[in-house]
Scaffold this motif. Structure first.
Motif, short mmCIF file in Angstrom:
data_model
loop_
_atom_site.label_atom_id
_atom_site.label_comp_id
_atom_site.label_asym_id
_atom_site.label_seq_id
_atom_site.Cartn_x
_atom_site.Cartn_y
_atom_site.Cartn_z
N ILE A 179 12.23 1.44 4.84
CA ILE A 179 12.01 2.33 6.06
C ILE A 179 12.53 3.71 5.39
CG2 ILE A 179 12.55 3.25 8.24
CD1 ILE A 179 12.57 0.29 9.01
N THR A 180 11.71 4.79 5.48
CA THR A 180 12.23 6.15 4.90
C THR A 180 11.59 7.30 5.94
OG1 THR A 180 10.69 6.32 3.26
CG2 THR A 180 13.08 5.79 2.60
N SER A 181 12.11 8.06 6.74
CA SER A 181 11.73 9.21 7.59
C SER A 181 10.64 8.64 8.35
CB SER A 181 10.98 10.34 6.38
OG SER A 181 11.55 10.64 5.43
N GLY A 182 10.95 7.58 9.15
CA GLY A 182 10.09 7.02 9.89
C GLY A 182 8.75 6.35 9.56
N GLN A 183 8.71 6.12 8.34
CA GLN A 183 7.65 5.28 7.66
C GLN A 183 8.11 3.99 7.11
OE1 GLN A 183 5.64 8.50 5.42
NE2 GLN A 183 4.22 8.46 6.96
N LEU A 184 7.11 3.33 7.17
CA LEU A 184 7.39 1.88 6.64
C LEU A 184 6.38 1.80 5.38
CD1 LEU A 184 8.44 -1.24 6.84
CD2 LEU A 184 6.19 -1.73 7.98
N HIS A 185 7.15 1.70 4.31
CA HIS A 185 6.83 1.44 2.85
C HIS A 185 6.58 -0.18 2.52
CE1 HIS A 185 6.93 5.78 2.50
NE2 HIS A 185 7.96 5.70 3.20
N VAL A 186 5.60 -0.69 2.35
CA VAL A 186 5.46 -2.04 1.81
C VAL A 186 4.74 -2.14 0.52
CG1 VAL A 186 4.84 -4.28 2.87
CG2 VAL A 186 5.16 -2.41 4.40
N GLU A 187 5.28 -3.16 -0.41
CA GLU A 187 4.82 -3.63 -1.87
C GLU A 187 4.44 -5.00 -1.56
OE1 GLU A 187 5.48 -1.74 -5.54
OE2 GLU A 187 6.08 -3.80 -6.10
N MET A 188 3.33 -5.47 -1.72
CA MET A 188 3.01 -7.03 -1.69
C MET A 188 2.49 -7.40 -2.97
SD MET A 188 1.55 -6.44 1.86
CE MET A 188 1.28 -4.70 1.48
N ARG A 189 2.83 -8.57 -3.43
CA ARG A 189 2.25 -9.22 -4.51
C ARG A 189 1.29 -10.59 -4.32
NH1 ARG A 189 2.80 -9.11 -10.17
NH2 ARG A 189 4.51 -7.85 -10.14
N VAL A 190 0.18 -10.53 -4.56
CA VAL A 190 -0.63 -12.04 -4.44
C VAL A 190 -0.97 -12.59 -5.59
CG1 VAL A 190 -2.91 -12.86 -3.29
CG2 VAL A 190 -1.67 -10.76 -2.01
N PRO A 191 -0.55 -13.81 -5.67
CA PRO A 191 -0.95 -14.52 -7.14
C PRO A 191 -2.52 -14.79 -7.01
CG PRO A 191 0.04 -16.03 -5.37
CD PRO A 191 0.04 -14.68 -4.89
N ILE A 192 -2.63 -15.00 -8.36
CA ILE A 192 -4.21 -15.15 -8.74
C ILE A 192 -4.52 -16.58 -8.07
CG2 ILE A 192 -5.90 -15.75 -10.59
CD1 ILE A 192 -4.04 -13.55 -12.25
N GLY A 193 -5.90 -16.75 -7.62
CA GLY A 193 -6.11 -18.03 -6.76
C GLY A 193 -5.94 -17.78 -5.38
N ALA A 194 -5.18 -16.99 -4.95
CA ALA A 194 -4.81 -16.87 -3.50
C ALA A 194 -5.37 -15.64 -2.96
CB ALA A 194 -3.26 -16.93 -3.11
N ASP A 195 -5.35 -15.39 -1.76
CA ASP A 195 -5.73 -13.81 -0.98
C ASP A 195 -4.55 -13.99 0.17
OD1 ASP A 195 -6.89 -15.39 1.13
OD2 ASP A 195 -8.73 -14.67 0.38
N ALA A 196 -4.91 -12.71 0.75
CA ALA A 196 -3.62 -12.49 1.85
C ALA A 196 -4.32 -11.69 2.94
CB ALA A 196 -2.63 -11.67 1.26
N VAL A 197 -3.72 -11.77 4.20
CA VAL A 197 -3.80 -10.83 5.30
C VAL A 197 -2.72 -10.12 5.47
CG1 VAL A 197 -4.06 -10.98 7.73
CG2 VAL A 197 -5.03 -12.82 6.55
N ILE A 198 -2.99 -8.84 5.43
CA ILE A 198 -1.91 -7.83 5.58
C ILE A 198 -1.94 -7.22 7.00
CG2 ILE A 198 -1.04 -5.42 5.03
CD1 ILE A 198 -2.19 -5.82 2.41
N ASP A 199 -0.94 -7.64 7.70
CA ASP A 199 -0.96 -7.29 9.03
C ASP A 199 0.33 -6.43 9.33
OD1 ASP A 199 -0.49 -7.28 11.86
OD2 ASP A 199 -0.35 -9.35 12.03
N LEU A 200 0.21 -5.07 9.34
CA LEU A 200 1.51 -4.10 9.45
C LEU A 200 1.55 -3.78 10.99
CD1 LEU A 200 1.25 -2.12 6.03
CD2 LEU A 200 2.43 -4.20 6.87
N PRO A 201 2.49 -3.24 11.60
CA PRO A 201 2.70 -2.94 12.90
C PRO A 201 1.85 -1.70 12.95
CG PRO A 201 5.03 -3.19 11.96
CD PRO A 201 3.99 -3.27 10.85
N GLY A 202 1.22 -1.49 13.97
CA GLY A 202 0.33 -0.53 14.41
C GLY A 202 -1.01 -0.47 13.77
N THR A 203 -1.17 -1.40 12.79
CA THR A 203 -2.59 -1.37 12.12
C THR A 203 -3.33 -2.52 12.27
OG1 THR A 203 -1.68 -2.38 10.07
CG2 THR A 203 -1.23 -0.14 10.25
#
Length: 863
Positions: free
Chosen positions: A822-846
């Motif tokens: 968290i910097t300056s009121g913002q949430l910065h997120v980095e995510m890694r998804v392995p090959i063969g999988a996928d992912a749901v990204i569920d961030l606050p307010g989105t």
């Protein structure tokens, strides 16, 4: 970018030598591929009996896929490689091969019989001296492979030509020996040479005939003999095989181990050693004969998990002097294992090591150990340098009092002379967590250390006192955390087989497995909520975390028999409101001498678990394609949920038991379904948390659920308030008090620094550390969305003043990671998804989005 496939994994084995599966399932990871690449087919290349065959399968699966070739027989070796085809129709290069080898799969493969000392001994004595057994044999020229298949009635360490075989400790571990006795397979080819050779084994009582249980315990639970069963098979280049097997021709002698016990420690007299006893040419004519014992070969089974090993060494951080003048080593960490010493002194000098988890008034405090002596004695032989570590015991300790040490034992001397060796089942680490709060990080580390110390062949409750047994309720509540931190798939699926074996004909699941005699409270075995529900909830946890349908198939009969029992006990009311229950065990409001007297009604707990288990069996049936069973157990779960709501939930969403655990159960087990009532219940739960000063008010049942009950129903701030509280009772109170593992009681150490006076006061239990799974899933925001992490959910929910958090998970598909700041009121997120999988990204307010393999970054304003 080329597609690169890693060498396949065989079932859940880290080392597929001596496996017990005839048609082992295969898994693999794709470690490199172009962006957007997806598997559409796979090829299994099997090299077996000098013939290489390929099997192409149209499938996107890559976890625990079926063995495509013919079933394997005993002692067979196969090399397996994997190639994959993308949606573009191109095949990858084949992976590196994994070599697998089966063990002895048929009872007729075994000609060995257990052998032990023929000398007379009192099998009921507390001072039964362990034995050595040995034999000599010849090896011809042309040896190409040698395997030792070994186990024991008791515990053993084998030696070939004076060299220790393997690194495993306390083998063959603890199973329901009458039905399942594990054997281990060792490659000993390099230890043999043409001509004369020798093999021998150290023996100890272990769990088989050693002292187990409370208040002095019981001996000889599984038998009175102490025996080694070994079958050494020599394979030659001409195709012939010779077998050296334990039989009555072996010789035996008293061991230098004078006495040994899991609770009591080990006494060793180095003056009694016989140099070269396991080497060729040793004269054993003065040794006694051996006596063959009975063992049904059909009960011999290969392991499904790694053995116990020493995985780490710690040096003392300080040498203390107690008020009595005692010398005490502080290793800085509560751990489980043994101390290795390097010492010089006169023959007959004895060094005594006494262990404890805590100090009181400057001395080691052993009252919490109850009747466990937890003491090792080493009598010197008088050599220049002597090095020793106990073989057949383990201790839970941070502090070691050293008496009888020759010379001065200052910090410099102790640093090299006394080393703590950490022992536990050698599981692969899979989950890590870190945040901006050092105390929270220490809590997580405490959970990890507590799990390591209590996964010593079986999932135990504690590692230090006269108990150390496989409580079913503890692992039921801790299962999700265990499956996050380590790959427990093979270990716990094997232990569940023993659960099914020990389950009574009416469906009752014991309080602990394996079952041993006990005091009146636990005998006769009675059904108990949360503990017996391990039969349903732990298999489902393993399926969710590892994608293993096989564990559901193997345990479905055990699971539904448990629920069928509850259906009979509840009757038409669908309320399980009779019988003995532990309820919300160790609720901090319960009296020290009655840990079951919790704020939450024990029958509310029982009925809630009845509903949860019925629903879980319905889910198991659905996965297994058992439609009639799914309908039956879904209907039953609906009926129990309706009865629960009518009996325990008020019209305004509050509950008859106005306690945190009651609300946590109602919310997390979906027993309160009306949205308005759920909201009211969650608000009341948060209010209870704040009224308690954010201090914990839950025991074994409520603690794993309360954080999710809050964060999952709109009360995230209250969940953080609960987690980050530092006053007693709380998670971080333990950290503030210097804990390095999780305690049994919230106040095992009282605020004034004294030890809780209760009879149950362990400083190393894992159950209350079940919150670590919530830390991974909610704080960091990494969780399985579908079984086995085929789809991952990234859903961080920052709070509590944290500015950073991260989690890393080794999944069946590869490494998944998330890191946010968290910097300056913002949430910065980095995510890694392995090959063969996928992912749901569920961030606050989105809105949620689905992404494929690769690295993804997002920045959103904090809501």
């Amino acid at each position: 970018m080329p597609v690169i496939v890693d060498a396949p994994r065989i079932e859940h084995h880290r080392e597929p030598l001596g496996i017990g599966e005839r048609m082992p399932r295969l898994s693999w990871r794709v470690s490199s591929a172009p962006a957007g690449w997806r598997q559409s087919a796979y090829r299994v290349e099997v090299d077996h009996d000098g013939i290489r065959r390929s099997y192409d399968v149209e499938s996107t699966d890559q976890v625990l896929v079926d063995w495509p070739a013919e079933a394997l027989g005993s002692r067979e070796i196969a090399r397996v490689a994997i190639a994959v085809r993308g949606e573009d129709g191109r095949w990858s290069a084949a992976s590196e091969s994994t070599t697998l080898e089966t063990g002895l799969l048929d009872p007729e493969d075994w000609i060995a019989r257990p052998v032990g000392a023929a000398r007379n001994e009192n099998p009921h004595s507390d001072e039964r001296r362990p034995s050595l057994v040995r034999t000599g044999f010849d090896v011809r020229e042309g040896l190409v492979r040698a395997r030792l298949y070994a186990t024991a009635h008791g515990v053993y360490e084998a030696e070939v030509n004076g060299v220790r075989v393997g690194e495993d400790a306390l083998s063959p571990g603890w199973t329901v020996y009458g039905a399942r006795l594990r054997y281990y397979t060792h490659d000993v080819t390099a230890l043999l040479s043409p001509g004369a050779n020798a093999i021998g084994a150290w023996l100890g009582d272990g769990w088989y005939r050693g002292r187990l249980g409370w208040r002095g315990g019981f001996r000889n639970i599984y038998g009175t003999d102490q025996s080694f069963l070994g079958q050494l098979e020599l394979m030659y280049g001409d195709g012939s095989r010779e077998v050296v097997a334990t039989d009555a021709t072996w010789r035996s002698a008293p061991s230098p181990i004078i006495a040994s016990g899991l609770y009591d420690g080990e006494d060793y007299d180095a003056r009694e050693e016989q140099a070269g006893w396991s080497s060729a040419g040793f004269d054993d004519s003065s040794w006694d004969g051996t006596q063959e014992r009975h063992r049904d070969p059909a009960t011999l089974v290969a392991p499904t998990a790694p053995p116990v090993r020493a995985t780490q060494e710690l040096r003392p951080v300080e040498v203390l002097t107690g008020p009595s003048g005692s010398r005490i080593l502080d290793f800085g960490q509560n751990l489980v294992g043994r101390v290795r010493i390097r010492v010089s002194g006169e023959a007959g000098d004895t060094v005594t090591l006494r262990t404890a988890e805590v100090l009181q008034d400057g001395e080691i405090y052993t009252r919490p150990l109850r009747a466990a002596r937890s003491t090792d004695n080493y009598t010197l032989a008088g050599r220049d340098i002597e090095e020793w570590e106990p073989r057949f015991t383990f201790h839970g300790f941070r502090y070691v009092e050293v008496a009888g040490w020759p010379g001065d034992l200052d910090a410099d001397a102790a640093a090299g002379a006394l080393i703590a060796r950490v022992h536990h089942t050698d599981l692969e680490r899979t989950g890590w967590f870190e945040s901006s709060d050092p105390a929270l990080n220490r809590l997580h580390e405490n959970v990890v250390w507590g799990m390591r110390g209590n996964f010593v062949d079986i999932p135990t409750d504690c590692p230090q006192r006269d108990e150390r047994i496989g409580w079913t309720g503890d692992i039921q509540v801790f299962g999700p955390t265990a499956a996050t931190l380590f790959d427990v798939s093979g270990m716990l699926s094997g232990w569940l087989q023993d659960v099914a074996i020990e389950q009574l004909p009416d469906g009752t699941v014991p309080w602990y497995v394996p079952v041993i005699p006990a005091v009146d409270k636990w005998t006769p075995i009675r059904p108990g909520a949360a503990w017996g529900d391990v039969a349903t909830l732990l298999p489902w946890t393993l399926y969710e975390r590892f994608g293993d349908v096989g564990v559901l198939r193997a345990q479905f009969d055990s699971a539904h028999r448990w629920v069928d029992l509850l259906e009979r006990l509840a009757g038409s009311s669908r309320l399980w409101d009779t019988g003995f229950q532990l309820g919300d065990w160790l609720d901090p409001a319960a009296p020290p001498d009655d840990p079951a007297d919790a704020l939450t009604d024990r029958y509310l707990v029982a009925t809630a678990y009845f509903a949860k288990s019925a629903r879980t069996v319905a889910l198991m049936a659905e996965v297994l394609g058992l439609e009639a069973e799914r309908v039956h157990y879904d209907t039953l779960a609906d009926e129990v949920a309706e009865a629960f709501a009518a009996a325990y939930v008020n019209a305004d969403g509050t509950m008859i038991s106005d306690a945190q655990t009651a609300y946590a159960l109602g919310l997390r087990f979906d027993l309160i379904t009306d949205p308005a009532l759920r909201d009211a219940a969650a608000r009341r739960l948060a209010q209870l948390v704040h009224e308690a000063g954010n201090r914990i008010a839950t025991g074994f049942v409520g603690t794993p659920l309360v954080s999710d009950a809050l964060s999952g129903d709109g009360q995230l701030n209250a969940a953080y308030d609960l987690l980050l509280e530092r006053e007693c009772p709380s998670w971080l109170y333990q950290v503030e008090q210097g804990a390095t593992t999780v305690w049994e009681r919230w106040d095992s150490l009282l605020p004034d620094g004294s030890v809780n006076p209760g009879q149950m006061t362990s400083f190393n239990h894992y159950a209350l550390g079940a919150v670590a799974d919530w830390m991974h899933r909610v704080i960091a925001g990494l969780a399985p969305e579908t079984p086995g992490y085929r789809r991952i959910r990234f859903a961080p929910r920052p709070g509590g003043g944290l500015t950073t958090a991260s989690a890393r998970q080794i999944t069946a598909y590869g490494e998944a990671t998330i890191a946010w700041k968290i910097t300056s009121g913002q949430l910065h997120v980095e995510m890694r998804v392995p090959i063969g999988a996928d992912a749901v990204i569920d961030l606050p307010g989105t809105d949620e989005e689905i992404v494929g393999a690769g690295i993804h970054t997002r920045t959103v304003p904090l809501v």
